[in-house]
Structure formats: structure tokens, C-alpha cells
Motif scaffolding. Structure first.
Motif, PDB file in Angstrom:
ATOM      1  N   TYR A  51    -106.002  34.204   0.645  1.00 40.63           N
ATOM      2  CA  TYR A  51    -106.029  35.038   1.924  1.00 40.63           C
ATOM      3  C   TYR A  51    -106.870  34.265   3.118  1.00 40.63           C
ATOM      4  O   TYR A  51    -108.007  34.095   2.699  1.00 40.63           O
ATOM      5  N   ARG A  52    -106.237  33.984   3.859  1.00 42.50           N
ATOM      6  CA  ARG A  52    -106.725  33.012   4.993  1.00 42.50           C
ATOM      7  C   ARG A  52    -107.375  31.762   4.138  1.00 42.50           C
ATOM      8  O   ARG A  52    -106.644  30.865   3.766  1.00 42.50           O
ATOM      9  N   TYR A  58    -100.201  31.829   0.236  1.00 47.18           N
ATOM     10  CA  TYR A  58    -101.214  32.072   1.194  1.00 47.18           C
ATOM     11  C   TYR A  58    -100.833  33.283   2.161  1.00 47.18           C
ATOM     12  O   TYR A  58     -99.741  33.152   2.774  1.00 47.18           O
ATOM     13  N   PHE A  59    -101.733  34.271   2.283  1.00 48.77           N
ATOM     14  CA  PHE A  59    -101.618  35.521   3.082  1.00 48.77           C
ATOM     15  C   PHE A  59    -102.140  34.973   4.547  1.00 48.77           C
ATOM     16  O   PHE A  59    -103.545  34.535   4.256  1.00 48.77           O
ATOM     17  N   ASP A  60    -101.572  35.049   5.611  1.00 42.61           N
ATOM     18  CA  ASP A  60    -102.218  34.899   6.910  1.00 42.61           C
ATOM     19  C   ASP A  60    -103.111  33.486   6.930  1.00 42.61           C
ATOM     20  O   ASP A  60    -104.211  33.512   7.556  1.00 42.61           O
ATOM     21  N   ASN A  72    -100.394  29.274   9.702  1.00 43.51           N
ATOM     22  CA  ASN A  72     -99.262  30.287  10.192  1.00 43.51           C
ATOM     23  C   ASN A  72     -99.940  31.620  10.100  1.00 43.51           C
ATOM     24  O   ASN A  72     -99.457  32.656   9.480  1.00 43.51           O
ATOM     25  N   PRO A  73    -100.526  31.768  11.196  1.00 45.26           N
ATOM     26  CA  PRO A  73    -101.249  33.107  11.286  1.00 45.26           C
ATOM     27  C   PRO A  73    -100.292  34.335  11.602  1.00 45.26           C
ATOM     28  O   PRO A  73     -99.341  34.367  12.090  1.00 45.26           O
ATOM     29  N   GLY A  74    -100.834  35.375  10.753  1.00 48.60           N
ATOM     30  CA  GLY A  74    -100.153  36.584  10.924  1.00 48.60           C
ATOM     31  C   GLY A  74     -98.906  36.841   9.963  1.00 48.60           C
ATOM     32  O   GLY A  74     -98.143  37.760   9.741  1.00 48.60           O
ATOM     33  N   ARG A  75     -98.666  35.770   9.151  1.00 54.49           N
ATOM     34  CA  ARG A  75     -97.476  35.722   8.170  1.00 54.49           C
ATOM     35  C   ARG A  75     -97.762  34.825   6.999  1.00 54.49           C
ATOM     36  O   ARG A  75     -99.031  34.453   7.062  1.00 54.49           O
ATOM     37  N   GLN A  76     -97.003  34.420   6.097  1.00 56.72           N
ATOM     38  CA  GLN A  76     -97.107  34.156   4.842  1.00 56.72           C
ATOM     39  C   GLN A  76     -96.452  32.577   4.640  1.00 56.72           C
ATOM     40  O   GLN A  76     -95.522  32.168   5.202  1.00 56.72           O
ATOM     41  N   LEU A  78    -103.917  44.925   5.429  1.00 62.34           N
ATOM     42  CA  LEU A  78    -105.066  44.387   5.954  1.00 62.34           C
ATOM     43  C   LEU A  78    -106.164  44.877   5.385  1.00 62.34           C
ATOM     44  O   LEU A  78    -107.289  43.905   4.742  1.00 62.34           O
TER      45      LEU A  78
END
Length: 560
Positions: free
Chosen positions: A83-84, A209-211, A215-219, A369
Motif C-alpha cells: 500500500y503506497r 501495489y495499491f495506490d 499510479n495514484p488512486g489506482r492499482q 481506505l
């Protein structure tokens, strides 16, 4: 495996990997197959379905292809989720037995198809006909007639049954069979690039990868592939224009954010949208529908092709047993019962994944979130993070072929990376056999027909009596003669009899059974309604248990 069969062939519609597998498995049982495909030749473009699960490799090995696919592919056993900028967890995949295959192999679909083509080329019972586009399907009480458009005009191909494995874009075939294809389609698109480069430390693991910052906001999903190639999937918004992305340098920028300044080559690229759909019936008279023609799921979890190959095995052994007169025609009804349930399970699993990946509405977004932020430190929250539950065999616990057993209850969908304990409806773990250490295997034994395993306090002569009137390939085997650890790994008690189906699934676990109980369980596994019981066996209701029988020997009825 040797058989004699002089009937009409089975028609396989579609020469993709599911159709190829079905044809080879039919040939393995001695059933000829005619494969028709509307394309003029094999299309070997793009990686497409790349993740092959251990038990699917095992199916392919039964037709001589699994070991080669594993050898050419890239093996991996760990799935990492981020995540991030934080790694949330990793999963290593279990094996209750001792399979010769790794949990997963990554290999392009084109390579898999080429290996299966080579097997088909050496198989005289498989007749492949390219350039045969199906335009009509007709059935009667004796067979199936498929009308095909060819460059030489219209031709009609006749067979006993048909397996429709025509892929996802076959609305015309579904319409010919009167099938609905209900479900949903997801709005977000996904960009795939196969990139040849070097990413040290990433060669043996799946990364999700989450966010991520790039690739902000997506995977983003990254899979290693052979030949220093990595497949990267980016979730992109609806209306994404790949040509415009390339023209403005956005694609290069997107790739650089993942791999850095190192050199790379794009091997293949595509943009696609996910669907979650299943036909209402997977058996329509003499036609069994398989693979993407029957069900579509998102690829997060690699449940598409893996499930399609399992469709092919389920269809092939049942058609073979019916055509050889080893089982009644009613056995084919269980194809829909079992594989439709498997498709619904896959849709449930992948649908939940897509709702987590692409939440709709503020409530789903807030939930995702909160879970991702808590998962950095909270083990309970990590279990709720859904980056795709990876492919696994389905469990036929509710199948009409399965004899339930209260002492071996199915605990439901197992934890991530785990496999269920052996029991009715569960695929049996694989083990090397004592008689041929390193060569003979339990799954190979099971796939030779119906295998009946019995514990040390069971009288082998009574097992033989229970099986003597059952036609076809049926073998009885003392557990102590199979493998040193068989009783422990499988959990077979001394007074138990286990019935394994020809696809390796446990059909029954019987405790101190009567002779007729064994006959009935085998009959049920072969689709008899009610299960078969002969007059001679009906009088033999005594339990078939003796003590300290050290002279038991396996009784094998070979295929002839």
C-alpha cells in the motif's frame, strides 16, 4: 493407458488452450476428437493468460505437457501486497502433499499453446481443422452436427458430443445453444505491457501495489515472466487512449516510474475491460460449454484459464466413461452441477476483488481506505485486503457424485494460500508412490480410473467383491502399499475406504463400510441414480473389516 473405441468422435469447438486440453484428455481415454476453429492458423501474439496453477500443471502432465510447461515457465511461490510505500503482507502457498510442481508458473499463453500443439501433433486421435467457423449446431438422439463455413464452402462435421470452448467472444455460439450470459462489466480499464528489462529481486514473486506514487488512486500488478520479461498491469480510468498516451510520451513515463532509468523493450501491449459473467447452463443436451465461453472473470487471481482447464478435465473423463459404457449418460448432468458451481465461486471471489480494487460510491471508498491504512499495523485488517485470491481447485462437496461424511466436514473457503484438508469433494494431495519412488504418483494412479484406497484393517477380498461388477477401470489399493506417509497425509484410518474419482477428487470416505456401501459410493461417483447395487452384494451387509491383515495386495482392473 490403452482403450478400444469405435464410435463417433467428440467435437471440440475452439482450439485455444481449453479446447487443446480437452482434445488431448479425450485422446488419453481413447476417444477421438475433431477440433474445429474459425481462425486460419494459430495466433501467437501477446502473453494473455500467463499464470498457471500447480494443479493445472498436473492436469497437463497427464497428457505429457505439464513438466515442459513448468520447465519453460518461470516459477514463483510468493505473492507480495503493498500500500503506497509500505509492504502489507506476503503469502507463501501451501502443499499438503509432495507435488512435483511449484505453486505457480508464469508463461505466456502463446508458449503454452505451442507446447500443447506439439502434443496434439503426435496424437493420432486428435484431428485439428483450422478455418472452420461454426455457423450452426444441431443435435439429435445420436449425436451433434456442427455446420462450418470454410474457404471451400459449407461443411458439416458429425460427432457424438461436443465441447464448446470457443473463448469469450462467442455470443453467436451461446445464441445457437440458447444460453444467457448474465453478469456485469466494470467501467475502469486496465493497461497491460509486457516489458523486457531487468528488475533485480523481482524475478520470483508477484507484486501488487495499491495506490502507489506512480499510479495514484489506482492499482498496479507486476508479474515476472521468462526471458527477463515483466508483465505490468495498470488500472486506468474509463476512456483511456493508449495511442494518445504513447504519442505524448505518457506510456514511457508510466513505465519509467516503475522500472527507473534502465533500458527496456515493450514486447506486447493492450488495453482491456473486465467482465464478470456466466452462462445459465453448462450442459445443453450433447454440448458441454467450457472455459471463457461459459464464464468470464477478472484476471486478478488467475482464475480464467486455470478454471477452463479444470472444466476440460471434468468434461473429458465424464464423456469418456459414458462413451465407453462405463457410466450412465446421467453422469454428464454433474458437469453442469460441478463446473457451474465452480464458476459462481470464481465470480464471487473475483467480484469481491474488483469491488475492493474499483470501489463504487463513497461508502465502499471509505471502507477500502480505512482497511488499507489499518493494514499497515493491524493483522486483522490485513486479512481484509483483497488484491486477488489466487487460483485454486474448486471443492465438489455439494456435488451429486460426492458421498458426504460427517467426520470429514468441509470447513469452507480456506485461508489465503492454504488448501483444505482431504475429504469428500476435495482434490487429493499428490504423493510419490512407494512402488516407484520418484516416478509413480498418487494423482497418476487416481487418473487411471476409479481408485479405491483401503486401510490396514479392511479385508481386501471384500473390497474386490464390492468392485467386481463395476465396469471400466477400477483399482483397489492397500494404503500401506502406496506410500509410507499416505495414511498420515491423507488421514486414512485403518477401518476406512476412500473412493477417488478419475480426476483425483475424493468421492467418498467410508468408515467400516459394508460391501454394498463401497459399491454404492463408486456407483454414485459415476453418476448412477440410485447408486448401483447388485443382488449378490445386497445380501452381503456385514462390515468388511478384519484385523491385522498384513497380506493384503492391491486389486487392479486395467483398462482394456
Amino acid at each position: 493407458m490403452t482403450t478400444s473405441f469405435d464410435g463417433a468422435p467428440v467435437l471440440v469447438l475452439g482450439n485455444g488452450p481449453v479446447g487443446q486440453t480437452a482434445a488431448l484428455l479425450l485422446a488419453r481415454w481413447g476417444i477421438p476428437a475433431v477440433v474445429v476453429d474459425g481462425r486460419p492458423e494459430r495466433d501467437l501474439t501477446g502473453s494473455k493468460a500467463i499464470v498457471q496453477q500447480r494443479d493445472v500443471l498436473d492436469i497437463w502432465e497427464s497428457v505429457g505437457a505439464g513438466a515442459e510447461i513448468a520447465r519453460r515457465g518461470l516459477t514463483w511461490s510468493t505473492s507480495r501486497t503493498f500500500y503506497r510505500d509500505s509492504e502489507l503482507f506476503s503469502v507463501d502457498f501451501a502443499d499438503r502433499g509432495r507435488s512435483p510442481f511449484p505453486p505457480f508458473v508464469n508463461i505466456s499463453q502463446a508458449e503454452t499453446e505451442a507446447i500443447l500443439d506439439a502434443r496434439i501433433a503426435s496424437e493420432p486421435l486428435v484431428d485439428v481443422r483450422w478455418g472452420h467457423r461454426v455457423t450452426g449446431i444441431a443435435q439429435d438422439g445420436h449425436g451433434v452436427s456442427v455446420t462450418c463455413a470454410t474457404t471451400s464452402g459449407e461443411v458439416v462435421v458429425r460427432g457424438s458430443y461436443a465441447i464448446a470452448a470457443t473463448g469469450p467472444r462467442c455470443d453467436d455460439i451461446r445464441a445457437m445453444l440458447g444460453l444467457s450470459f448474465g453478469g456485469e462489466s466494470f467501467e475502469d480499464h486496465f493497461l497491460i505491457c509486457d516489458i523486457r528489462t531487468t528488475l533485480p529481486g523481482w524475478e520470483k514473486e508477484r507484486r501488487f501495489y495499491f495506490d502507489p506514487p506512480w499510479n495514484p488512486g489506482r492499482q498496479v500488478l507486476i508479474h515476472p515472466c521468462p526471458d527477463s520479461t515483466f508483465r505490468i498491469d495498470w488500472q486506468v480510468p474509463p476512456g483511456f487512449d493508449l495511442a494518445a498516451e504513447e504519442a505524448c510520451g505518457g506510456l514511457d513515463d508510466r513505465i519509467r516510474k516503475v522500472i527507473g532509468p534502465r533500458p527496456y523493450e515493450i514486447v506486447w501491449k493492450s488495453v482491456y475491460r473486465f467482465h464478470s459473467r456466466v452462462v445459465d447452463r453448462m450442459r445443453v443436451g450433447r454440448v458441454l460449454v467450457a472455459g471463457d465461453a461459459a464464464h468470464l472473470v477478472s484476471p486478478f487471481g488467475a482464475r480464467g484459464l486455470n478454471s477452463g482447464v479444470q472444466d476440460a478435465e471434468n468434461a473429458a473423463w465424464k464423456l469418456a466413461f459414458v462413451l465407453h459404457d462405463w457410466a450412465p449418460e446421467t453422469l454428464l448432468d454433474s458437469y453442469h452441477d460441478e463446473r457451474h458451481a465452480a464458476a459462481l465461486e470464481n465470480i464471487d471471489v473475483t467480484g469481491a476483488t474488483m469491488r475492493f480494487l474499483v470501489p463504487t460510491g463513497d461508502e465502499q471508498m471509505r471502507h477500502r481506505l480505512a482497511v488499507l491504512q489499518s493494514a499497515r499495523t493491524d493483522e486483522v485488517a490485513r486479512a481484509k485486503v483483497d488484491s486477488g485470491r489466487l487460483a485454486e481447485p474448486f471443492w465438489y462437496v455439494d456435488s451429486p457424485l460426492t458421498t458426504p461424511d460427517e467426520s470429514h466436514p468441509f470447513a469452507g473457503r480456506p485461508a489465503r494460500g492454504e488448501v483444505p484438508m482431504p475429504g469428500p469433494g476435495v482434490l487429493v494431495p499428490d504423493l510419490p508412490l512407494s512402488a516407484a519412488e520418484g516416478e509413480g504418483r498418487l494423482r497418476v494412479l487416481a487418473r487411471s480410473g476409479v481408485a479405491v484406497l483401503y486401510g490396514g484393517s479392511v479385508d481386501p477380498s471384500d473390497v474386490a467383491t464390492a468392485l467386481e461388477d463395476i465396469p471400466g477401470p477400477v483399482g483397489a489399493h492397500a494404503v500401506k502399499d502406496l506410500a509410507r506417509e499416505a495414511a498420515v497425509v491423507l488421514g486414512i484410518a485403518p477401518d476406512e475406504v476412500w473412493v477417488l474419482r478419475p480426476d483425483g477428487y475424493v468421492a467418498a470416505v467410508l468408515h467400516a463400510p459394508h460391501i454394498a456401501d463401497i459399491t454404492g459410493a463408486v456407483g454414485r461417483a459415476l453418476g448412477h441414480r440410485p447408486a448401483i447395487t447388485t443382488g449378490r452384494q445386497a445380501h452381503k451387509r456385514r462390515p468388511i473389516v478384519v484385523s491385522n491383515n498384513e497380506q493384503s495386495q492391491p486389486v487392479i482392473k486395467p483398462i482394456t
